[in-house]
Design an enzyme around this catalytic site. Structure first.
Site, PDB file in Angstrom:
ATOM      1  N   HIS A 147      64.251  34.247  75.460  1.00 46.50           N
ATOM      2  CA  HIS A 147      64.996  35.486  75.225  1.00 46.50           C
ATOM      3  C   HIS A 147      66.488  35.280  75.403  1.00 46.50           C
ATOM      4  O   HIS A 147      66.944  34.275  75.936  1.00 46.50           O
ATOM      5  CB  HIS A 147      64.494  36.604  76.147  1.00 46.50           C
ATOM      6  CG  HIS A 147      64.675  36.352  77.611  1.00 46.50           C
ATOM      7  ND1 HIS A 147      65.868  36.549  78.262  1.00 46.50           N
ATOM      8  CD2 HIS A 147      63.802  35.912  78.554  1.00 46.50           C
ATOM      9  CE1 HIS A 147      65.729  36.260  79.550  1.00 46.50           C
ATOM     10  NE2 HIS A 147      64.481  35.856  79.753  1.00 46.50           N
ATOM     11  N   CYS A 163      61.029  32.068  82.444  1.00 48.68           N
ATOM     12  CA  CYS A 163      61.398  32.295  81.055  1.00 48.68           C
ATOM     13  C   CYS A 163      62.507  31.335  80.644  1.00 48.68           C
ATOM     14  O   CYS A 163      63.103  30.659  81.473  1.00 48.68           O
ATOM     15  CB  CYS A 163      61.875  33.737  80.858  1.00 48.68           C
ATOM     16  SG  CYS A 163      60.549  34.957  80.942  1.00 48.68           S
TER      17      CYS A 163
END
Length: 187
Positions: A147, A163
């Site tokens: 992301h 992440c």
């Protein structure tokens, strides 16, 4: 049956919109809203191992993400990865993609950081940034993402809870190139 006054509804909606704009304006004035999408770090590189075009290869130790574009060639991006205790490896798939995604902190993260909200709506203050690429294993969401981020200083560092963070400019570029179902290899 009660008649609804549409003028009153428009007035309430208008007040809500004004309140949201005031909060966004205050955030912008305080320097919280990013003024740019961040740098573009992509470069075309030669890769030794042969992977199918469209495969993403993440090397956590190097803090790089390669998108294979042809045999022996890839687009390399600088990324932020999991801090100590949060790095992982394996093979997953791109299960879905979202532009300006909402963020719902997982229960484990909320247990570690009291005060996290149940939901951070899409927008410039959202920690997932401009795009979210959701990683799935066996058809199940892993809760890990590739992301964007508004905390540009964390790109190129060991900073996340597992992440993979990219500048918003880079994640927008990757988002346009990668397809749902693509293989992601994390090393």
């Amino acid at each position: 049956m009660k008649v609804i006054d549409s003028g009153r509804i428009r007035s309430c909606v208008g007040l809500v919109v004004l309140a949201v704009l005031a909060v966004a304006g205050d955030a912008a004035a305080a320097g919280l809203v990013p003024r740019s999408l961040g740098p573009t770090t992509s470069t075309v590189v030669t890769v030794e191992k042969s992977f199918a075009a469209g495969t993403i290869v993440i090397i956590s130790a190097n803090r790089t993400l390669d998108l294979v574009i042809s045999e022996g060639r890839a687009i390399r991006y600088k990324i932020g990865v999991g801090r100590d205790g949060f790095r992982w490896s394996g093979t997953v798939k791109v299960g879905r993609k979202a532009e300006w995604p909402d963020w719902r902190p997982p229960a484990e993260m909320k247990a570690r950081a009291a005060g996290l909200p149940d939901l951070v709506p899409a927008g410039p203050l959202n920690p997932l940034g401009a795009r979210g690429i959701y990683l799935f294993k066996g058809g199940t969401d892993t809760l890990y993402r590739i992301h964007g981020t508004n905390e540009q200083s964390t790109v190129g560092d060991f900073a996340s809870s597992g992440c993979f963070r990219m500048s918003n400019a880079d994640v927008i570029d990757l988002y346009e190139r990668v397809k749902v179902g693509s293989t992601v290899i994390v090393k």
